[in-house]
Design an enzyme around this catalytic site. Structure first.
Site, PDB file in Angstrom:
ATOM      1  CD  GLU B  32      -2.517   1.743   0.324  1.00 27.27           C
ATOM      2  OE1 GLU B  32      -3.276   0.938  -0.249  1.00 27.27           O
ATOM      3  OE2 GLU B  32      -2.392   2.939  -0.036  1.00 27.27           O
ATOM      4  CB  SER B  46     -22.319   6.704  -2.116  1.00 25.48           C
ATOM      5  OG  SER B  46     -22.016   7.485  -3.257  1.00 25.48           O
ATOM      6  CG  HIS B  50     -25.255   0.468  -5.656  1.00 19.50           C
ATOM      7  ND1 HIS B  50     -25.988   1.558  -6.027  1.00 19.50           N
ATOM      8  CD2 HIS B  50     -24.017   0.934  -5.349  1.00 19.50           C
ATOM      9  CE1 HIS B  50     -25.221   2.640  -5.973  1.00 19.50           C
ATOM     10  NE2 HIS B  50     -24.014   2.288  -5.555  1.00 19.50           N
ATOM     11  CB  VAL B 173       4.044  -0.808  -6.775  1.00 24.00           C
ATOM     12  CG1 VAL B 173       4.620  -1.563  -7.975  1.00 24.00           C
ATOM     13  CG2 VAL B 173       3.690  -1.779  -5.648  1.00 24.00           C
ATOM     14  CE  LYS B 255     -24.469   7.961 -13.033  1.00 25.19           C
ATOM     15  NZ  LYS B 255     -24.671   7.820 -11.598  1.00 25.19           N
ATOM     16  CB  CYS B 442     -16.290  20.174  16.993  1.00 18.23           C
ATOM     17  SG  CYS B 442     -14.961  19.132  17.618  1.00 18.23           S
ATOM     18  CB  CYS B 447     -11.223  14.931  20.200  1.00 19.08           C
ATOM     19  SG  CYS B 447     -11.490  14.560  18.457  1.00 19.08           S
TER      20      CYS B 447
END
Lengths: 422, 484
Positions: B32, B46, B50, B173, B255, B442, B447
């Site tokens: 990663e 989202s 679906h 990578v 859309k 907030c 925090c």
């Protein structure tokens, strides 16, 4: 379940002053529940001076001002719990709270005083476009990092919003060794106190750009630059006026929002203008025995007025508790309405009780007004007509209302606070 | 280092593949480029499961969407992440658009979506009272759902890790070489800066970068366009103003955008769709945010846009062909593409993971390990406990009594858990995605200094090294007056 006469939610300036005045009115069982590590609230990070001129007739720093009240609270033997979060208040005033020592617990209260303060409007609420890198802080968060933790949030700073915390932080960051490049303000006037503009910006030659906003934030990981643009009358950016400042930090001082999640949970009526509860002249909300004061009620500029207001709320709560959870001598109700440039009033209604001689009415105006009159009408009759050279949204106004004026109207009525041209 | 399978990308697809592959006796690695899992497309979408009526019948998108939807219930129970079937609605605003609604219904039925039906205005208003008066009918899919995309991706990753997969972070990578090309074997040398890995199989789950890696090993080129979608997240309200996921039938106005509750009780609106060239172009623009508000209000006119607490943008990996590309690359044995994973990618991810695992296990004639652990326990959420249990927990572990994030009511105990568990959080955003600390109204104003302290203490690193999201995203730049 433990029972208390009064539970005060929040141990900042409002909560401390409310608890003290209730205690001095003769209520013995009072407890303050504070979520932070010490009493005093946000004052603890306000290490600049200018506090207490009205209350103590001397200039104190925030922590000094808080310490005086905290010492009184301790001397009076008022109970308080720190690091304690209130999670719920039921309409019958059962307060649910938790901390790491007592766990989850409930307190039954005869009266509750809401004094939770406010929070800063975050970037998302301002709809500022651009990337979302590190280096964007609300001014209060930066203030905590610098003044409490001793860390620099950045080196080259742009500030959006000329609220008081932003102005104070412009000076603080400069004193700590950062370069504050510019303060941009969306409105054509500053949201802060005049004295802060002079002492925090002008004295350090930091430019203030009115009618400007941030239209882009650059930098994927850490802020690399901020683009400002001038805005038109409808606050839309004017193409071609963009100016990019290279910087690693953007501070936001764009308004405070009362923290009323608990209040909504109880079901008190809210004022959409202040985002605080609707209260009457006794600072009582729409739920009997629940009172509100300080920045949770409406955002203040000066802590001295918070203390005054909170003392009033504390007295009322004491009266309520000592009268067997009611008020004696309820008189007729008068609605207080804001009109013509006055955005809101606190309180929203008052009621003659035969005891109080004076009622303070606080309000803010919606724009800058020069040479206007503050006018107060009672059932159509003008009682106050007071000229003010200048009024601005950033400075809270107050006026004293003589309660004897109410006596000819046993059926109540309407009080209108408005501005009139000279 | 030599691996049987090296997966590129720790998004939801890479993590699902890692988890499904870890059912077999394989040495699995995940590379990663960011400091954590779920940092690209998987974190900014989202969060919708679906139903499966959108994709054209017969496509991989349709097949994997329906399968993903079907298996998500059990997966969410096994891996302990939030998923609800709140049902979805596609609003039709004009009588003349009804044929399009019917077409969606038929397509959904062909795709195998259950209980799909068209409802009329009256029933629609009853189901979703805030919906616009202009909506004349809607397609109702009770099987539509919502999921926490962070929760799901992190759960898959942790479970893969639990079952032996190795995760490498901050490893972008830079080159892939098909060393087995001459011999017709699946042998790859993967470079990530200074580091070199060898693998028999490569799973290309690199999101918007999947074309780059595919094109390194294949003569049949693919091209991915990052399609930006901007979103606004609204504060929680009690009760939620909208309970279903409300889509708009594509029409004259374009859309359309959706309005949906999130699994945590916020409302979310989005996404816009703008093709950009920059693969890291996740900035929002004034125009897109404006467009979003206008379109969302068409569905829910009373949407309180003054309650927006944050806005953000994500990039969908749109391949020119418009279809998922999943499978072994014809001229690169052992190189498995998971490319072009745009919507319904999140829903399909569990099914994509299974498909990839079946393909590799089938080629190698592997059977499932007996010691595979399918369950993973999420971060304990004390707010879900009974009061007596919560009190006992605080007694045993006092950190669960200290609220750090006051907006979301997140305790220090949860944050410590998030940091110290496998693949634990290293940054403020890592803590946020795992616990929600800093995700509330907030937006971490209160925090963040506390979370930094906890990160510094638990990870034994100085405050100056705490980042927002790894790399050069340091939160503080030094001590007061250190340059005076």
């Amino acid at each position: 379940m433990e029972t208390y006469d009064i539970v005060v939610i929040g141990g900042g300036p409002a909560g401390l002053a409310a608890a003290l005045s209730a205690k001095r009115k003769g209520v013995s069982r009072i407890i303050i529940l504070e979520r932070d590590r010490e009493l005093g609230g946000i004052l603890n990070q306000c290490i600049h001076n200018g506090f207490g001129l009205h209350t103590f007739q001397e200039e104190l720093t925030g922590p000094e001002y808080a310490a005086r009240f905290a010492a009184e609270v301790k001397r009076e033997g008022i109970a308080f719990l720190l690091d304690t979060m209130v999670t719920d208040i039921s309409p019958d005033k059962i307060v649910t709270a938790m901390n790491s020592r007592e766990g989850l617990f409930h307190i039954s209260a005869k009266a509750v005083i809401l004094a939770m303060g406010c929070r800063e409007r975050p970037r998302g609420a301002l709809n500022i476009p651009g990337y979302r890198p590190a280096g964007i802080y609300s001014a209060g968060t930066a203030q905590r990092l610098v003044n409490i933790e001793g860390y620099m949030p950045g080196r080259e700073v742009v500030i959006l919003g000329s609220g008081d915390i932003g102005l104070i932080m412009a000076r603080r960051m400069t004193l700590e060794g950062a370069k504050v490049k510019v303060v941009a303000e969306l409105m054509p006037y500053s949201g802060g106190l005049k004295r802060n503009i002079v002492q925090c910006l002008e004295d350090y030659k930091i430019p203030l750009k009115l009618s400007h906003t941030v239209v882009d934030i650059q930098g994927k990981e850490r802020v690399r630059g901020v683009t400002l643009a001038k805005v038109d009358q409808d606050r839309n950016p004017i193409p071609g006026t963009e100016e990019t400042y290279s910087c690693d930090t953007l501070l936001l001082s764009c308004g405070l929002v009362p923290e009323n999640e608990l209040s909504r949970g109880i079901g008190v009526f809210m004022n959409p203008v202040t985002s605080g509860p609707v209260v009457n002249g006794r600072f009582q909300t729409s739920v009997a025995g629940v009172f509100a004061c300080g920045n949770v009620l409406h955002v203040h500029d000066l802590v001295d007025f918070v203390s005054q207001e909170a003392a009033g709320a504390g007295e009322s709560a004491a009266e309520y508790v000592l009268c067997g959870c009611s008020f004696k001598k309820e008189g007729a109700d008068f609605q207080v309405k804001a009109q013509g440039g006055v955005r809101y009033t606190v309180p929203s209604s008052i009621c003659s009780d035969g005891v109080r001689q004076q009622q303070t009415i606080r309000f803010r105006v919606g724009d800058v007004y020069k040479n206007h009159f503050i006018a107060v009408y009672l059932n159509g009759k003008r009682l106050i007509h007071k000229k003010r050279q200048i009024m601005a949204p950033g400075e809270m106004e107050e006026l004293n209302f003589d309660m004897n004026w109410l006596s000819p109207y046993p059926d109540g009525g309407e009080i209108i606070v408005t501005l009139e041209e000279a | 280092m030599k691996y049987d399978v090296m997966i590129i990308g720790a998004g939801v697809v890479g993590c699902a593949a890692a988890r499904e592959l870890s059912r077999y006796s394989l040495k699995i690695g995940v590379l990663e480029k960011e400091e954590d899992v779920c940092c690209g497309t998987s974190k900014a979408n989202s969060g919708i499961v679906h139903a499966g009526f959108d994709a054209e019948s017969g496509t991989l998108k349709a097949e994997l969407n329906v399968e993903g939807n079907r298996i998500l219930g059990e997966l969410s129970r096994e891996l302990d992440f939030p998923f609800y079937r709140n049902g979805s609605l596609v609003l039709c605003f004009r009588e003349e658009d009804r044929p399009k609604l019917t077409e969606l219904l038929r397509r959904g039925q062909t795709n195998g979506v259950k209980e799909l039906r068209i409802i009329e205005k009256e029933e629609l208003q009853k189901l979703e009272p805030m919906v616009s008066d202009e909506a004349v009918a809607a397609l109702y899919a009770p099987d539509g759902g919502i999921v926490c995309p962070f929760g799901m991706t992190i759960a898959l990753a942790e479970n893969a890790c639990q079952n032996g997969a190795d995760f490498f972070f901050d490893k972008a990578v830079t080159n892939i070489e098909h060393t087995g090309r001459e011999t017709g074997m699946g042998r790859y040398r993967i470079r990530a800066g200074e580091d070199v890995f060898e693998a028999d199989y490569v799973v290309n789950a690199a999101g918007v970068y999947a074309d780059v890696f595919h094109n390194m090993v294949s003569e049949t080129k693919i091209h991915i366009t990052p399609r930006r979608g901007s979103y606004c997240l609204l504060d929680k309200s009690r009760p939620s103003l909208v309970s279903h996921t409300v889509f708009q039938l594509p029409g004259a106005y374009g859309k359309g955008v959706l309005v949906t509750p999130t699994v945590h009780g916020n409302l979310m609106v989005g996404p816009t769709a703008l093709d950009v060239e920059e693969k890291e172009g996740t900035n929002t623009t004034r125009e897109e945010l404006k467009e979003l508000t206008q379109k969302a209000k068409k569905s829910i006119p009373g949407l309180p846009m003054n309650q927006v607490i944050t806005s953000f943008a994500g990039l969908r990996a749109h391949e020119d062909g418009g279809e998922f590309i999943i499978g072994e690359v014809l001229d690169a044995k052992g190189f498995i593409d998971c490319a072009g994973i745009e919507s319904p990618g999140l829903t399909s991810a569990p099914a994509i993971g299974k498909k990839v695992a079946r393909l590799i296990a089938g080629q190698l004639h592997l059977t499932e390990r007996k010691d595979f652990v399918p369950e993973r326990k999420g971060i304990l959420n004390p707010a879900m406990l009974k009061e007596t249990d919560r009190s006992r927990l605080i007694q045993e572990r006092p950190a669960y009594g200290t609220i750090v994030c006051r907006c979301e009511m997140i305790t220090e105990g949860e944050i410590i858990d998030a940091i110290n568990r496998p693949l634990g959080a290293k940054s403020l955003d890592g803590v946020k995605r795992r616990t929600r600390a800093g995700m509330g109204r907030c937006q971490s104003g209160f925090c963040s200094p506390r979370v930094m302290e906890i990160l510094s203490r638990e990870r034994k690193v100085p405050m100056e090294e705490i980042t927002k999201s790894g790399g050069d995203s340091g939160v503080i730049t030094g001590r007061n007056k250190d340059r005076l």
